[in-house]
Design a protein around this motif. Sequence first.
Motif, mmCIF file in Angstrom:
data_model
loop_
_atom_site.group_PDB
_atom_site.id
_atom_site.type_symbol
_atom_site.label_atom_id
_atom_site.label_comp_id
_atom_site.label_asym_id
_atom_site.label_seq_id
_atom_site.Cartn_x
_atom_site.Cartn_y
_atom_site.Cartn_z
ATOM 1 N N ARG A 1 45.692 85.709 46.321
ATOM 2 C CA ARG A 1 47.135 85.841 46.295
ATOM 3 C C ARG A 1 47.649 85.231 47.586
ATOM 4 O O ARG A 1 47.102 85.466 48.643
ATOM 5 N N TYR B 1 41.591 111.695 38.528
ATOM 6 C CA TYR B 1 42.243 112.319 37.379
ATOM 7 C C TYR B 1 43.482 111.550 36.931
ATOM 8 O O TYR B 1 44.282 112.049 36.152
ATOM 9 N N ARG B 2 43.629 110.331 37.415
ATOM 10 C CA ARG B 2 44.758 109.524 36.955
ATOM 11 C C ARG B 2 44.506 109.028 35.536
ATOM 12 O O ARG B 2 43.359 108.896 35.090
ATOM 13 N N ASP B 3 45.595 108.746 34.823
ATOM 14 C CA ASP B 3 45.484 108.356 33.418
ATOM 15 C C ASP B 3 44.616 107.125 33.215
ATOM 16 O O ASP B 3 43.854 107.052 32.262
ATOM 17 N N HIS B 4 44.744 106.136 34.100
ATOM 18 C CA HIS B 4 44.026 104.889 33.827
ATOM 19 C C HIS B 4 42.508 105.092 33.865
ATOM 20 O O HIS B 4 41.768 104.340 33.254
ATOM 21 N N ARG C 1 41.046 107.882 32.750
ATOM 22 C CA ARG C 1 40.763 108.465 31.429
ATOM 23 C C ARG C 1 40.760 107.371 30.354
ATOM 24 O O ARG C 1 39.904 107.358 29.468
ATOM 25 N N VAL C 2 41.702 106.437 30.459
ATOM 26 C CA VAL C 2 41.737 105.326 29.499
ATOM 27 C C VAL C 2 40.438 104.521 29.594
ATOM 28 O O VAL C 2 39.829 104.174 28.577
ATOM 29 N N PHE D 1 30.815 101.586 36.450
ATOM 30 C CA PHE D 1 31.891 100.589 36.362
ATOM 31 C C PHE D 1 33.252 101.270 36.508
ATOM 32 O O PHE D 1 34.124 100.803 37.250
ATOM 33 N N HIS E 1 35.557 100.262 39.761
ATOM 34 C CA HIS E 1 36.745 99.432 39.533
ATOM 35 C C HIS E 1 38.021 100.226 39.287
ATOM 36 O O HIS E 1 39.116 99.724 39.538
ATOM 37 N N PHE E 2 37.899 101.424 38.762
ATOM 38 C CA PHE E 2 39.115 102.179 38.451
ATOM 39 C C PHE E 2 39.404 103.270 39.480
ATOM 40 O O PHE E 2 40.556 103.561 39.755
ATOM 41 N N ARG F 1 38.297 101.519 43.750
ATOM 42 C CA ARG F 1 39.164 100.377 44.031
ATOM 43 C C ARG F 1 40.577 100.820 44.411
ATOM 44 O O ARG F 1 41.203 100.259 45.305
ATOM 45 N N ASN F 2 41.093 101.849 43.727
ATOM 46 C CA ASN F 2 42.451 102.307 44.029
ATOM 47 C C ASN F 2 42.483 103.281 45.197
ATOM 48 O O ASN F 2 43.493 103.373 45.893
ATOM 49 N N LEU G 1 44.631 94.298 48.695
ATOM 50 C CA LEU G 1 44.124 95.346 47.795
ATOM 51 C C LEU G 1 45.190 95.832 46.830
ATOM 52 O O LEU G 1 44.889 96.285 45.736
ATOM 53 N N PRO H 1 48.366 94.959 44.703
ATOM 54 C CA PRO H 1 49.255 93.919 44.184
ATOM 55 C C PRO H 1 50.730 94.329 44.194
ATOM 56 O O PRO H 1 51.605 93.476 44.235
ATOM 57 N N ARG H 2 51.002 95.619 44.178
ATOM 58 C CA ARG H 2 52.401 96.053 44.155
ATOM 59 C C ARG H 2 53.107 95.814 45.475
ATOM 60 O O ARG H 2 54.318 95.882 45.562
ATOM 61 N N PHE I 1 47.208 105.992 24.409
ATOM 62 C CA PHE I 1 47.768 107.113 25.161
ATOM 63 C C PHE I 1 49.291 107.095 25.222
ATOM 64 O O PHE I 1 49.946 106.106 24.885
ATOM 65 N N GLY J 1 50.868 104.217 33.017
ATOM 66 C CA GLY J 1 49.751 104.840 33.723
ATOM 67 C C GLY J 1 48.399 104.500 33.132
ATOM 68 O O GLY J 1 47.366 104.786 33.722
ATOM 69 N N SER J 2 48.392 103.873 31.956
ATOM 70 C CA SER J 2 47.122 103.607 31.287
ATOM 71 C C SER J 2 46.374 102.431 31.894
ATOM 72 O O SER J 2 45.214 102.213 31.589
ATOM 73 N N ASN K 1 44.940 100.036 35.138
ATOM 74 C CA ASN K 1 44.513 100.039 36.527
ATOM 75 C C ASN K 1 45.514 99.205 37.334
ATOM 76 O O ASN K 1 45.615 97.992 37.117
ATOM 77 N N HIS L 1 52.438 96.531 36.967
ATOM 78 C CA HIS L 1 53.773 96.885 37.453
ATOM 79 C C HIS L 1 54.813 95.799 37.167
ATOM 80 O O HIS L 1 56.000 96.028 37.324
#
Lengths: 319, 323
Positions: free
Chosen positions: A3, A216-219, A221-222, A232, A236-237, A240-241, A314, A316-317, B99, B104-105, B107, B156
């Motif tokens: 970036r 315990y964030r939604d992503h 669980r997805v 993995f 990565h989920f 990474r965050n 790290l 992107p937002r 979901f 939120g789904s 990353n 986002h």
Amino acid sequence: MARAISIGRVSSRLGGVALLALLGSATVFFVMRAGQGDPAIAVLGDQATPEAIAAFHKKWMLDDPLVIQFWRWLSSAVMGDFGLSMTVAGGTPIMGLIGSRLPNTLFIGAYALVIAVSVSLFAGTISALRHGKFTDTAATSIAVLGISMPDFWLSYVLVYGLALGLGVFPSYGFTPPAQSLTGALYSGFLPALAIAAPMAAAFTRILRTALLETLYRDHVRVARSLGYRDAFVFIHFVLRNALIPYVTVIGLQIRYLLGGTVVVERIFGIPGVGALMVDAAFGRDYPLVQACALTFLLSVLLVNFVVDLICAALNPRQN
Amino acid sequence: MNASPPLLEVMNLRTSFAVGQRRVKAVRGVSFTIGDEEVLGLIGESGSGKTVTGMSLLRLLPDHAAIEADAIRFRGDELTAHDEESFRKLRGVQLAMIFQDPVGSFNPAKTIGWHLEHAILRRSETDGKAWRAEAESLLQDVGIRAPERVLSSYPHQLSGGMLQRALIAMVIALRPALIIADEPTTNLDNLVERQILELIRVHQRRLKASVLFVTHDLAIAEDICDRIAVMYAGEIVEIGPADAVLRNPQHPYAACLLQTSISLAQRQEYLFELAGEPGGKIPDEGCAFAGRCPKVMPQCRTIHPDMRAVGPDHQARCLLHGD
């Protein structure tokens, strides 16, 4: 991953660094002058005659108005000339003094950082994954202990236990990395550990909290619902965050790292910038204190700048 | 006439959570079947246990949840017998989930392209950049007109509707036999909601998949479901063909729920019939709905009713209907 980090942002940050360096230098300059003591007494001794003191003041132009003195210091410092030390061997160039000692300080600092980051990545991950279990309680308790131990106290405990008691590491003295890298790693281990322990504890706690928050964030669980492998999903989920707050805290803690080197260099007899600055402060060696403080200031700002770039990469937002 | 087992057969599913020293029962003995290419709606108020039912089937609940069942059979295969690792291999490719919160789904640190790449690789190892063409066609399948731009976007940077489309693209990339859709349109505006529902239905038919559609919205349920199960306080109180349950509800709770949605459609304030709230203390004996039921009888407070046939393939858990 690649970036573009905007040039405007980088240059405005560099402008900020310059401003902070100026303000920091001014603060150190005027606080030092406001304090008690006279470099002439420190160099010439208590018995110095008033004439000798006056000659010393004249030589170093200490009787000029402070603003003039600051301006004189600043205009040559900008050109990279920090002048001569008042105390070391009656006028040694300061650049040489710092140049020969800075690698030792940077080595100890980097060594401590590597220890703190490795330990915290391991301990933070284990305690988050074993949340609420014995391993977590043990790691968290050790972390609280680590945060509560001042580095000067821990230094002596390490010397007492590992150096004098078991005789595994030397209790005093340092082999510079320029001379022998393995020697530096060996002789620098205890001082680096003394600095790293409280940082490792703080990093472990923030990583554990960040991991638990992310776990315990939604992503996450997805990701599990899609049937990805546990490792993995974790790397990565989750991790990474969690790295974003973790790296931010590391950036904030860097100043403690340098504060730690000041103390630990003295205790272990490491010829670094920290020890040099302490001696210079006792001797009222104004230009040397100025130069050491500026060195530390620039190091902290530089590291913070790098940490900010890493955080931006790290997250992107943030762009 | 049909000898093969149903796609999913759930018998007496019970899920509870450890809260302090107590165990809170969220799902209290749920049984149902889903046939091939069938859409079963699971409807009920918030807290009725419908989401927990869906999460329990995919074992996605946190560690303090305990999931028990007499049997959960998927094409005759007993799922409760699978350990974590062999169950993981079924997730996504056999049983998948869409979901509630599309934002939120995802990353937040990765692009949509990254997400789709790994979903495609989860199904089959494709080499090099082959996933990209498939990802673009998947995004087109879910109605995204600029797939290249979306692939290189971060979550986002996209709207909720766009993200829900992308999530559906990930799920259909895996071609699962059963999709659990947990209120997939709740956080979307009305227009987008319609489009997403249409999308789910189109792809359900195309993949010949079955869907467990969790919702509190009866209008949506009517649109999309073949059969409907109404949940109250962790139990199914009525189950049957969508038309029968919605036109002619046999359980007083189902009737009240239907009445509520009619009042809403007619823009009345809210429903007076349904006093009290769910999720309060469930009585140890008797019918869980007795405290709020407009047709309550004395025996309702002592006898816990079982499911009784009230029509063809239509059952209700109520003492009003003879044994």
